[in-house]
Design a protein around this motif. Structure first.
Motif, mmCIF file in Angstrom:
data_model
loop_
_atom_site.group_PDB
_atom_site.id
_atom_site.type_symbol
_atom_site.label_atom_id
_atom_site.label_comp_id
_atom_site.label_asym_id
_atom_site.label_seq_id
_atom_site.Cartn_x
_atom_site.Cartn_y
_atom_site.Cartn_z
ATOM 1 N N ILE A 212 0.861 -1.174 0.000
ATOM 2 C CA ILE A 212 0.000 0.000 0.000
ATOM 3 C C ILE A 212 0.900 1.226 0.000
ATOM 4 N N VAL A 213 0.775 2.017 -1.052
ATOM 5 C CA VAL A 213 1.587 3.225 -1.178
ATOM 6 C C VAL A 213 0.722 4.400 -0.735
ATOM 7 N N ILE A 214 1.186 5.106 0.297
ATOM 8 C CA ILE A 214 0.448 6.238 0.861
ATOM 9 C C ILE A 214 1.346 7.459 0.788
ATOM 10 N N GLY A 215 0.918 8.441 0.019
ATOM 11 C CA GLY A 215 1.709 9.663 -0.102
ATOM 12 C C GLY A 215 3.128 9.405 -0.576
ATOM 13 N N GLY A 216 3.329 8.397 -1.423
ATOM 14 C CA GLY A 216 4.643 8.082 -1.958
ATOM 15 C C GLY A 216 5.466 7.117 -1.128
ATOM 16 N N GLU A 217 5.007 6.746 0.070
ATOM 17 C CA GLU A 217 5.729 5.803 0.930
ATOM 18 C C GLU A 217 5.040 4.445 0.908
ATOM 19 N N ALA A 218 5.817 3.376 0.671
ATOM 20 C CA ALA A 218 5.257 2.033 0.523
ATOM 21 C C ALA A 218 5.248 1.274 1.847
ATOM 22 N N TYR A 219 4.170 0.523 2.073
ATOM 23 C CA TYR A 219 4.013 -0.312 3.270
ATOM 24 C C TYR A 219 3.595 -1.702 2.817
ATOM 25 N N HIS A 220 4.245 -2.734 3.348
ATOM 26 C CA HIS A 220 3.878 -4.121 3.060
ATOM 27 C C HIS A 220 2.889 -4.556 4.143
ATOM 28 N N VAL A 221 1.690 -4.954 3.727
ATOM 29 C CA VAL A 221 0.647 -5.325 4.686
ATOM 30 C C VAL A 221 0.193 -6.750 4.375
ATOM 31 N N CYS A 222 0.195 -7.589 5.423
ATOM 32 C CA CYS A 222 -0.154 -9.005 5.280
ATOM 33 C C CYS A 222 -1.500 -9.309 5.927
ATOM 34 N N GLN A 223 -1.937 -10.541 5.716
ATOM 35 C CA GLN A 223 -3.190 -11.024 6.309
ATOM 36 C C GLN A 223 -3.251 -10.682 7.786
ATOM 37 N N SER A 224 -4.409 -10.207 8.234
ATOM 38 C CA SER A 224 -4.703 -9.829 9.623
ATOM 39 C C SER A 224 -4.060 -8.521 10.061
ATOM 40 N N GLU A 225 -3.447 -7.777 9.128
ATOM 41 C CA GLU A 225 -2.870 -6.480 9.461
ATOM 42 C C GLU A 225 -3.740 -5.367 8.892
ATOM 43 N N SER A 226 -3.609 -4.178 9.465
ATOM 44 C CA SER A 226 -4.409 -3.019 9.052
ATOM 45 C C SER A 226 -3.501 -1.811 8.908
ATOM 46 N N ILE A 227 -4.005 -0.826 8.187
ATOM 47 C CA ILE A 227 -3.303 0.440 8.056
ATOM 48 C C ILE A 227 -4.340 1.530 7.826
ATOM 49 N N ILE A 228 -4.068 2.718 8.330
ATOM 50 C CA ILE A 228 -4.975 3.848 8.112
ATOM 51 C C ILE A 228 -4.357 4.770 7.071
ATOM 52 N N VAL A 229 -5.143 5.091 6.065
ATOM 53 C CA VAL A 229 -4.733 6.059 5.054
ATOM 54 C C VAL A 229 -5.313 7.407 5.479
ATOM 55 N N PRO A 230 -4.463 8.374 5.803
ATOM 56 C CA PRO A 230 -4.975 9.685 6.213
ATOM 57 C C PRO A 230 -5.733 10.382 5.086
ATOM 58 N N ALA A 231 -6.689 11.202 5.456
ATOM 59 C CA ALA A 231 -7.484 11.962 4.485
ATOM 60 C C ALA A 231 -6.567 12.798 3.596
ATOM 61 N N ASN A 232 -6.979 12.950 2.353
ATOM 62 C CA ASN A 232 -6.338 13.826 1.367
ATOM 63 C C ASN A 232 -4.946 13.401 0.938
ATOM 64 N N LEU A 233 -4.556 12.143 1.188
ATOM 65 C CA LEU A 233 -3.297 11.615 0.676
ATOM 66 C C LEU A 233 -3.599 10.569 -0.391
ATOM 67 N N ARG A 234 -2.823 10.578 -1.468
ATOM 68 C CA ARG A 234 -3.007 9.595 -2.539
ATOM 69 C C ARG A 234 -2.563 8.223 -2.040
ATOM 70 N N SER A 235 -3.368 7.198 -2.333
ATOM 71 C CA SER A 235 -3.017 5.830 -1.944
ATOM 72 C C SER A 235 -3.262 4.883 -3.111
ATOM 73 N N THR A 236 -2.423 3.854 -3.179
ATOM 74 C CA THR A 236 -2.511 2.840 -4.222
ATOM 75 C C THR A 236 -2.303 1.479 -3.588
ATOM 76 N N LEU A 237 -3.107 0.484 -3.980
ATOM 77 C CA LEU A 237 -2.938 -0.891 -3.517
ATOM 78 C C LEU A 237 -2.327 -1.707 -4.646
ATOM 79 N N ILE A 238 -1.264 -2.455 -4.323
ATOM 80 C CA ILE A 238 -0.587 -3.302 -5.294
ATOM 81 C C ILE A 238 -0.567 -4.714 -4.736
#
Length: 69
Positions: A21-47
């Protein structure tokens, strides 16, 4: 890679599989049973890193439509 911008915070929960999950240009690896919050007004992409299922919850504050009397 365009991505999406939401005016609200968004909770992404990976139910199965793995995603980057790329949020505001920074990538995060997220696995099963994990969560992440995307802050308002930031571009996000799921790969997809594997086939995955994601539960998306938009977090609205409720103040946007409050009318004061």
């Amino acid at each position: 890679m365009e991505g999406k911008i939401s005016p609200f915070d968004t909770l992404l929960q990976i139910i199965e599989g793995e995603a980057e999950i790329v949020i505001g240009g920074e990538a995060y690896h997220v696995c099963q049973s994990e969560s992440i919050i995307v802050p308002a007004n930031l571009r996000s992409t799921l790969i997809a890193k594997t086939e995955f299922k994601v539960l998306t919850t938009v977090i609205k504050s409720g103040y946007e439509s409050v009318t004061h009397y």
